[in-house]
Design a protein around this motif. Structure first.
Motif, PDB file in Angstrom:
ATOM      1  N   ASP A 153      -8.686   0.775  -8.367  1.00  0.00           N
ATOM      2  CA  ASP A 153      -7.128   0.772  -7.899  1.00  0.00           C
ATOM      3  C   ASP A 153      -5.948   0.270  -8.957  1.00  0.00           C
TER       4      ASP A 153
ATOM      5  N   GLN B   3       0.991  12.633  -2.067  1.00  0.00           N
ATOM      6  CA  GLN B   3       0.528  11.272  -1.566  1.00  0.00           C
ATOM      7  C   GLN B   3       1.665  10.301  -1.437  1.00  0.00           C
TER       8      GLN B   3
ATOM      9  N   ALA C  82      -6.732   7.493   5.931  1.00  0.00           N
ATOM     10  CA  ALA C  82      -7.152   8.314   4.772  1.00  0.00           C
ATOM     11  C   ALA C  82      -8.842   8.572   4.692  1.00  0.00           C
TER      12      ALA C  82
ATOM     13  N   GLU D 181     -11.373   9.085   2.591  1.00  0.00           N
ATOM     14  CA  GLU D 181     -11.574   9.266   0.972  1.00  0.00           C
ATOM     15  C   GLU D 181     -13.055   9.524   0.579  1.00  0.00           C
TER      16      GLU D 181
ATOM     17  N   GLN E 250     -14.026  11.092  -2.731  1.00  0.00           N
ATOM     18  CA  GLN E 250     -13.365  10.285  -4.019  1.00  0.00           C
ATOM     19  C   GLN E 250     -14.160  10.513  -5.383  1.00  0.00           C
TER      20      GLN E 250
ATOM     21  N   SER F 209      -6.343   6.610  -4.670  1.00  0.00           N
ATOM     22  CA  SER F 209      -6.432   6.261  -3.315  1.00  0.00           C
ATOM     23  C   SER F 209      -5.377   5.860  -2.637  1.00  0.00           C
ATOM     24  N   PHE F 210      -5.134   6.187  -1.430  1.00  0.00           N
ATOM     25  CA  PHE F 210      -3.904   5.783  -0.518  1.00  0.00           C
ATOM     26  C   PHE F 210      -3.356   4.416  -0.812  1.00  0.00           C
ATOM     27  N   LYS F 211      -4.487   3.525  -0.874  1.00  0.00           N
ATOM     28  CA  LYS F 211      -4.216   2.310  -0.970  1.00  0.00           C
ATOM     29  C   LYS F 211      -3.328   1.981  -2.371  1.00  0.00           C
TER      30      LYS F 211
ATOM     31  N   SER G  94      -8.650   3.181   4.864  1.00  0.00           N
ATOM     32  CA  SER G  94      -9.300   4.166   3.885  1.00  0.00           C
ATOM     33  C   SER G  94     -10.814   4.261   4.231  1.00  0.00           C
TER      34      SER G  94
ATOM     35  N   GLN H 195     -14.867   5.406   3.239  1.00  0.00           N
ATOM     36  CA  GLN H 195     -15.693   5.639   2.119  1.00  0.00           C
ATOM     37  C   GLN H 195     -17.108   5.648   2.646  1.00  0.00           C
TER      38      GLN H 195
END
Lengths: 454, 454
Positions: free
Chosen positions: B105, B213, B229, B231, B234, B246-248, B265, B267
């Motif tokens: 990120d 987003q 979210a 994800e 991804q 990522s939404f983060k 989030s 994963q």
């Protein structure tokens, strides 16, 4: 506890002890217990099946771990240990577990009755979800109990109906008391649906007598209760005069069949001599449920797809360990017997030591991994606890921790007869540490009693 | 389906096809996808750490898998892969995951925010348990959706508040529709607490545009919603013009900090190019929650002790795969690129084939593992379905299965705009089977349309 751990690291010598001695959690490998080699060999080969094509593995792995890994992979569709399985677990592994159960009990077992789970806990939650519709549905639970049961009943919005184990008869289960509690609950409008039995006991360490088990089964049948049998300590037996009998075997020995009694038996790879807590493997065997109920159980199990395959494989292994004719047998047996004999010695040493102390009485650890001694606390200590806004047993356990670094769990975490005080102490610290635990404990207890004696 | 499987085995030749073609479940390794070698090498060494003492492993394992296994074992207290861990997961593995997130990120991540879970599902259940108090608590969920969300909301007694993805803009998420649904729910007295976004989409396969987003994040902040979210896909991106964000990262790019927006989030090790469904590994990263709420999350996570350690290790590996300087890098990259390129080709081939068929329109699979084509069914087919007491898309899917052995999931399993019909088809069958799937599907569809055309 966390603060003490930090302080030991950052300011060594500033505390009256130099290490924390964990007697609080049933987590053997965290205290240095080594995994059983054969089981780990098979897991490694199943995790990386390409190894099976290489000549060199013959010097690194036992012949039977290699053949077992091949057998297991052949049971898995596409040899895919990385695929979701059937929501009950891989069929071939369930067959293996059923055959392990059958040879343990001398009665047939069926792969369709096995639900593989991530440890035993998810199976307990699943049954609570099924049994509890609202706060008028009750579950009979032993007191003291492993708090998973109270937590799960609360989570699902049901009513815990307690029955007390009898400390003076070695934590025996008295049907008359269970019956009294059942009738009392019914009179309050509670629909009591199931009875939980933990055998060998947690936190109490008793192994139920066979006749007691017969009575429990008859009671459940007569009262129309589901019997939830937590049998995760089935391999942990230390008393020479006691043997583990599964409730499935007891039920079948009475001549009861599918239509007589709904029974769930829980097993886990976390306990026994293997103690593989981190693998999160386990299963429940369900018998005596109608087809629509079984379908409902399957539906709930499907929501999370399946349990982890490593745990599934390990569950099949612990129910089918090496046989006398296998290459690994001698070393496997030496590891197993070594662990169990050492646990038995530790249990005995701690029991004897606790029993010598003023105001402490301690039942034998016949099985499981725990002692649950009773402390008769002086009135002054009870008042000091009250002033500190703590339960008396929690006050005692905290003082123990602060002066010795020994961590035990106060009895109030498990429930106890009101006005009595206990603590749960595991038998899991490595054997060479037991003498230090005993001497530090003894000194602490004498000092504590000297301070608070009435 | 089970009946057809049986019949293929017991009476080969009695059906119009000779194998079942599974396009129904996102379970890559069950269809022959091979696990990534490096990951499995490390898992095998961690499962059986005694191997690390042996010289011979140098010819069997890559140098970096050996050093990685040593590193990982050093992060685990007592090197005990068989012990329960901290209920959030092993601290050192969470550090590794946080560092993987940070390098993905470009914004910092913190091990304290990571909760390792047995796949993503338990993390979803945990948050639903936290967010839902009664049927007046609502969760905004996309339609179509992966049915885990509807199941979990129902299980916890809350209200699903649907918002529709816009098929005509490639399954875009229209804030105006979400807002309308939110206000409508509020006017009915629902306390809407969270918004679920699945990106890349399941069952819809879209990858959200970055600007979309940003709008979603601002919307959640303005409306005081928790953003959940999903994800897990991804790594599964096939469209050249799309990238996963990522939404983060989106939240932090907007300059929002901890106090601005509660974000979860998810994963999983089950998806991506690794597809390790059976290992049940995953994590959720939670940011923007107050200390008491975090404590509550930790408390719920603790009830089941911890997630399985193999899954924990694997989660740390997929977030920190081999680097260019590592011995495994070339073969790792070849495996990864090979899998992703093949998935992209399969997605394209199926999309093109579906789009050619009468009455079928099919958006691109930009990501994830699915296509979700719309079928415009003739009125006669709809009536035939009604006569058979089936939803029209279920009727179509069943006919497809019976004539071709191809298994897809009817759109009604995911939700769809009323009056429209879809099916979800995975892109996971091995590449050499795709032409046969396409030609069988085409023949079936033409026959079906010939039979029912108005």
């Amino acid at each position: 506890l966390f603060r003490l751990q930090q302080q030991l690291q950052t300011q060594p010598g500033s505390l009256p002890f130099d290490e924390i001695l964990y007697c609080n959690i049933g987590n053997p490998q965290s205290l240095g217990q080594q995994p059983v080699t054969f089981f780990r060999e098979v897991l490694a080969l199943c995790d990386h099946p390409d190894l099976l094509k290489k000549e060199e593995i013959k010097t690194l792995f036992s012949a039977d771990s290699i053949s077992r890994a091949k057998q297991i992979l052949a049971l898995i569709p596409g040899r895919a240990t990385g695929a979701y399985s059937h929501s009950q677990g891989i069929k071939g592994l369930r067959d293996a577990i059923a055959s392990g159960i059958a040879s343990r009990d001398g009665f047939p077992a069926n792969a369709d009755d096995i639900f593989l789970t991530d440890g035993a806990s998810p199976g307990v939650h699943l049954m609570m979800q099924l049994l509890i519709r609202n706060e008028k549905d009750g579950i009979l639970v032993p007191i003291p109990q492993y708090p998973l049961y109270s937590a799960s009943i609360a989570l699902h919005g049901g009513s815990l109906v307690p029955y007390y184990l009898n400390e003076s008869t070695g934590w025996g289960l008295e049907i008359s008391d269970v019956k009294k509690q059942l009738e009392d609950a019914r009179s309050r409008g509670i629909d009591v649906r199931a009875l939980v039995v933990i055998n060998p006991g947690n936190p109490t360490g008793q192994v139920l007598a066979e006749e007691n088990q017969y009575d429990i089964v008859k009671f459940c049948k007569n009262e129309g209760l589901v019997l939830l049998a937590d049998e995760v300590y089935q391999e942990n037996i230390y008393a020479d005069n006691k043997k583990f009998h599964s409730f499935k075997k007891i039920v079948r020995s009475l001549g009861y069949g599918e239509e007589d009694l709904p029974l769930v038996s829980y097993q886990s790879v976390s306990k026994g001599y293997y103690g593989e807590c981190g693998k999160r493997g386990g299963y429940m065997e369900i018998t005596g449920f109608s087809a629509p109920v079984r379908e409902q159980i399957y539906k709930i199990a499907s929501v999370n797809l399946c349990s982890n395959i490593t745990g599934q494989i390990l569950a099949s292994l612990v129910m089918n360990p090496p046989k006398a004719s296998d290459e690994s047998y001698a070393s496997y047996k030496a590891e197993k017997d070594g662990i169990l004999a050492s646990l038995a010695r530790r249990a005995k040493a701690l029991e004897v030591a606790f029993s010598k102390l003023e105001g402490i009485t301690c039942n034998k650890a016949e099985g499981a991994m725990y002692l649950f001694p009773q402390i008769c606390l002086p009135q002054k200590a009870i008042e000091a606890a009250k002033a500190a806004n703590k339960a008396p047993d929690a006050f005692y356990a905290l003082r123990l921790l602060e002066s010795t670094g020994i961590v035990v769990v106060p009895g109030s975490g498990f429930g106890q007869v009101p006005g009595t005080w206990h603590f749960r102490c595991t038998i899991l610290p490595q054997e060479e540490k037991i003498p230090a635990i005993i001497s530090r404990f003894t000194v602490f207890h004498e000092t504590f009693m000297a301070e608070y004696r009435d």
